[in-house]
Design an enzyme around this catalytic site. Structure first.
Site, PDB file in Angstrom:
ATOM      1  N   ASN A   9      22.598  36.475   4.929  1.00 46.97           N
ATOM      2  CA  ASN A   9      23.100  35.305   4.203  1.00 46.97           C
ATOM      3  C   ASN A   9      22.067  34.208   4.411  1.00 46.97           C
ATOM      4  O   ASN A   9      22.017  33.592   5.473  1.00 46.97           O
ATOM      5  CB  ASN A   9      24.471  34.915   4.786  1.00 46.97           C
ATOM      6  CG  ASN A   9      25.003  33.620   4.199  1.00 46.97           C
ATOM      7  OD1 ASN A   9      24.488  33.116   3.209  1.00 46.97           O
ATOM      8  ND2 ASN A   9      26.048  33.088   4.820  1.00 46.97           N
ATOM      9  N   TRP A  10      21.238  34.032   3.390  1.00 44.37           N
ATOM     10  CA  TRP A  10      20.130  33.071   3.544  1.00 44.37           C
ATOM     11  C   TRP A  10      20.601  31.625   3.586  1.00 44.37           C
ATOM     12  O   TRP A  10      19.868  30.747   4.016  1.00 44.37           O
ATOM     13  CB  TRP A  10      19.124  33.238   2.390  1.00 44.37           C
ATOM     14  CG  TRP A  10      18.318  34.499   2.425  1.00 44.37           C
ATOM     15  CD1 TRP A  10      18.430  35.534   3.327  1.00 44.37           C
ATOM     16  CD2 TRP A  10      17.264  34.877   1.515  1.00 44.37           C
ATOM     17  NE1 TRP A  10      17.513  36.524   3.026  1.00 44.37           N
ATOM     18  CE2 TRP A  10      16.789  36.143   1.920  1.00 44.37           C
ATOM     19  CE3 TRP A  10      16.699  34.276   0.393  1.00 44.37           C
ATOM     20  CZ2 TRP A  10      15.764  36.817   1.256  1.00 44.37           C
ATOM     21  CZ3 TRP A  10      15.673  34.938  -0.282  1.00 44.37           C
ATOM     22  CH2 TRP A  10      15.216  36.194   0.153  1.00 44.37           C
ATOM     23  N   LYS A  11      21.806  31.374   3.094  1.00 44.85           N
ATOM     24  CA  LYS A  11      22.332  30.000   2.986  1.00 44.85           C
ATOM     25  C   LYS A  11      21.361  29.134   2.166  1.00 44.85           C
ATOM     26  O   LYS A  11      20.695  29.655   1.269  1.00 44.85           O
ATOM     27  CB  LYS A  11      22.604  29.426   4.381  1.00 44.85           C
ATOM     28  CG  LYS A  11      23.497  30.361   5.213  1.00 44.85           C
ATOM     29  CD  LYS A  11      24.029  29.746   6.473  1.00 44.85           C
ATOM     30  CE  LYS A  11      24.906  30.742   7.204  1.00 44.85           C
ATOM     31  NZ  LYS A  11      25.487  30.206   8.432  1.00 44.85           N
ATOM     32  N   HIS A  96      33.195  31.960   2.793  1.00 45.23           N
ATOM     33  CA  HIS A  96      32.450  31.575   3.994  1.00 45.23           C
ATOM     34  C   HIS A  96      33.015  30.265   4.541  1.00 45.23           C
ATOM     35  O   HIS A  96      33.387  29.372   3.776  1.00 45.23           O
ATOM     36  CB  HIS A  96      30.958  31.437   3.674  1.00 45.23           C
ATOM     37  CG  HIS A  96      30.128  31.364   4.909  1.00 45.23           C
ATOM     38  ND1 HIS A  96      30.020  30.208   5.643  1.00 45.23           N
ATOM     39  CD2 HIS A  96      29.405  32.303   5.566  1.00 45.23           C
ATOM     40  CE1 HIS A  96      29.250  30.444   6.704  1.00 45.23           C
ATOM     41  NE2 HIS A  96      28.870  31.719   6.680  1.00 45.23           N
ATOM     42  N   GLU A  98      31.656  27.761   5.725  1.00 42.87           N
ATOM     43  CA  GLU A  98      30.957  26.553   5.261  1.00 42.87           C
ATOM     44  C   GLU A  98      31.466  26.126   3.885  1.00 42.87           C
ATOM     45  O   GLU A  98      31.563  24.933   3.588  1.00 42.87           O
ATOM     46  CB  GLU A  98      29.435  26.804   5.257  1.00 42.87           C
ATOM     47  CG  GLU A  98      28.888  26.858   6.681  1.00 42.87           C
ATOM     48  CD  GLU A  98      27.641  27.709   6.866  1.00 42.87           C
ATOM     49  OE1 GLU A  98      26.976  28.060   5.881  1.00 42.87           O
ATOM     50  OE2 GLU A  98      27.341  28.033   8.038  1.00 42.87           O
ATOM     51  N   GLU A 168      33.951  36.177  11.050  1.00 46.82           N
ATOM     52  CA  GLU A 168      32.971  35.239  11.585  1.00 46.82           C
ATOM     53  C   GLU A 168      33.685  34.111  12.326  1.00 46.82           C
ATOM     54  O   GLU A 168      34.204  33.184  11.681  1.00 46.82           O
ATOM     55  CB  GLU A 168      32.135  34.635  10.458  1.00 46.82           C
ATOM     56  CG  GLU A 168      31.387  35.651   9.639  1.00 46.82           C
ATOM     57  CD  GLU A 168      30.210  35.027   8.900  1.00 46.82           C
ATOM     58  OE1 GLU A 168      29.087  35.489   9.115  1.00 46.82           O
ATOM     59  OE2 GLU A 168      30.426  34.067   8.145  1.00 46.82           O
ATOM     60  N   GLY A 174      25.738  29.965  13.849  1.00 44.57           N
ATOM     61  CA  GLY A 174      24.594  29.067  13.992  1.00 44.57           C
ATOM     62  C   GLY A 174      24.544  28.333  15.318  1.00 44.57           C
ATOM     63  O   GLY A 174      23.750  27.419  15.503  1.00 44.57           O
ATOM     64  N   SER A 214      25.772  34.267  15.042  1.00 44.87           N
ATOM     65  CA  SER A 214      24.693  34.394  16.026  1.00 44.87           C
ATOM     66  C   SER A 214      24.400  35.843  16.399  1.00 44.87           C
ATOM     67  O   SER A 214      24.060  36.155  17.547  1.00 44.87           O
ATOM     68  CB  SER A 214      24.988  33.561  17.279  1.00 44.87           C
ATOM     69  OG  SER A 214      25.093  32.187  16.938  1.00 44.87           O
ATOM     70  N   GLY A 235      23.075  35.217   9.422  1.00 44.86           N
ATOM     71  CA  GLY A 235      22.533  33.983   8.862  1.00 44.86           C
ATOM     72  C   GLY A 235      21.103  33.775   9.339  1.00 44.86           C
ATOM     73  O   GLY A 235      20.147  34.333   8.787  1.00 44.86           O
ATOM     74  N   GLY A 236      20.953  32.988  10.388  1.00 43.59           N
ATOM     75  CA  GLY A 236      19.625  32.595  10.879  1.00 43.59           C
ATOM     76  C   GLY A 236      18.651  33.751  11.048  1.00 43.59           C
ATOM     77  O   GLY A 236      17.482  33.656  10.646  1.00 43.59           O
TER      78      GLY A 236
HETATM   79  P1  PGA Z   1      24.400  32.857  11.902  1.00 42.65           P
HETATM   80  O1  PGA Z   1      25.294  32.736  10.570  1.00 42.65           O
HETATM   81  O2  PGA Z   1      23.968  34.295  12.003  1.00 42.65           O
HETATM   82  O3  PGA Z   1      23.253  31.921  11.671  1.00 42.65           O
HETATM   83  O4  PGA Z   1      25.268  32.459  13.047  1.00 42.65           O
HETATM   84  C1  PGA Z   1      26.169  33.754  10.191  1.00 42.65           C
HETATM   85  C2  PGA Z   1      26.883  33.381   8.902  1.00 42.65           C
HETATM   86  O5  PGA Z   1      27.292  32.215   8.760  1.00 42.65           O
HETATM   87  O6  PGA Z   1      27.050  34.219   7.984  1.00 42.65           O
END
Ligand code: PGA
Length: 252
Positions: A9-11, A96, A98, A168, A174, A214, A235-236
């Site tokens: 998930n590049w966001k 998600h 967010e 999640e 993050g 994470s 994500g990251g």
């Molecule tokens: P993260 O994000 O791996 O940076 O913690 C995961 C996500 O929000 O899908």
């Protein structure tokens, strides 16, 4: 047997050129060293059509990070599920945390998005998970059950089969703070039991449930070794080819 999946998930990261470069690099890395799981990259809308051309879709699936809750028409700035599908994408992330938190996406809105995604032939990676306050109040099971009931348990068993669940915990996204593999397994197993109560054991056994928050190459092997953890939503660590490949290799 349910699928093992590692999804990125590049966001809101990578401009178009950077995104194409990352997708190209990953495509080459996986052509040289075939993955032992399904791999998906979910990118910003503007990347989809170009990235679709540079990846081998038999090795890397492509997804969006969101889609509209309306079919078409006068919704300035929105991107419909049909538009996502027309780029060559096969997946969309919905729900998600967010999107729920910053863009106020409610269970009702998400229910509409899920229906439109499925109607347009997209597979949905549906995210659920509790906040830190909810975890501290020991409400995580209640929260994830309500999130499922609120947006996807209206589906037929056949349509639910096109849903991948991503658990999640918001406190792990993050933050560098991963749920322990035991904590994750406990709730993944609970989620599977809730799905079994609703759709029966067979559907539950066939549902892929990913862990996100994470997740990185160093902790992925321990998480993925758990019986109810079928991969990760990353994500990251999906923003660098070597980091993401390291997680994909956890399935080897
Ligand atoms: P993260 O994000 O791996 O940076 O913690 C995961 C996500 O929000 O899908």
């Amino acid at each position: 047997m349910r699928k093992k999946i590692v999804a990125g998930n590049w966001k809101m990261n990578k401009n178009l050129q950077e995104g194409i470069a990352l997708a190209t690099e990953l495509n080459e890395a996986l052509a040289a060293d075939k993955p032992n799981c399904d791999v998906v990259i979910c990118t910003p809308f503007i990347h989809l059509a170009k990235v679709s051309e540079v990846i081998d879709h038999s090795v890397i699936g492509l997804g969006a990070e969101n889609c509209a809750d309306k079919e078409k028409g006068a919704y300035t700035g929105e991107v419909s599920a049909e538009m996502v599908k027309s780029t060559g994408a096969e997946y969309v992330i919905l729900g998600h945390s967010e999107r729920r938190e910053y863009y106020k996406e409610t269970p009702e809105i998400l229910k509409e998005k899920v229906l439109l995604a499925l109607a347009n032939g997209l597979k949905v990676i549906f995210c659920i998970g509790e906040s830190l306050a909810e975890r501290e109040a020991n409400k995580q099971n209640e929260v994830v059950k309500a999130e499922l009931e609120g947006s996807v348990f209206n589906l037929s068993a056949e349509d639910f089969g096109k849903i991948v669940i991503a658990y999640e915990p918001i406190w792990a996204i993050g933050t560098g703070k991963t749920a322990t593999s035991e904590q994750a397994e406990e709730i993944h197993s609970y989620i599977r039991s809730v799905i079994a109560d609703k759709y029966g054991k067979e559907v539950a056994e066939n549902t892929s449930i990913l862990y996100g928050g994470s997740c990185k190459a160093s902790n992925a092997p321990e998480l993925f070794a758990k019986p109810d953890i079928d991969g990760g939503l990353i994500g990251g660590a999906s923003l660098k080819c070597a980091d993401f490949k390291g997680i994909i290799d956890a399935w080897k």
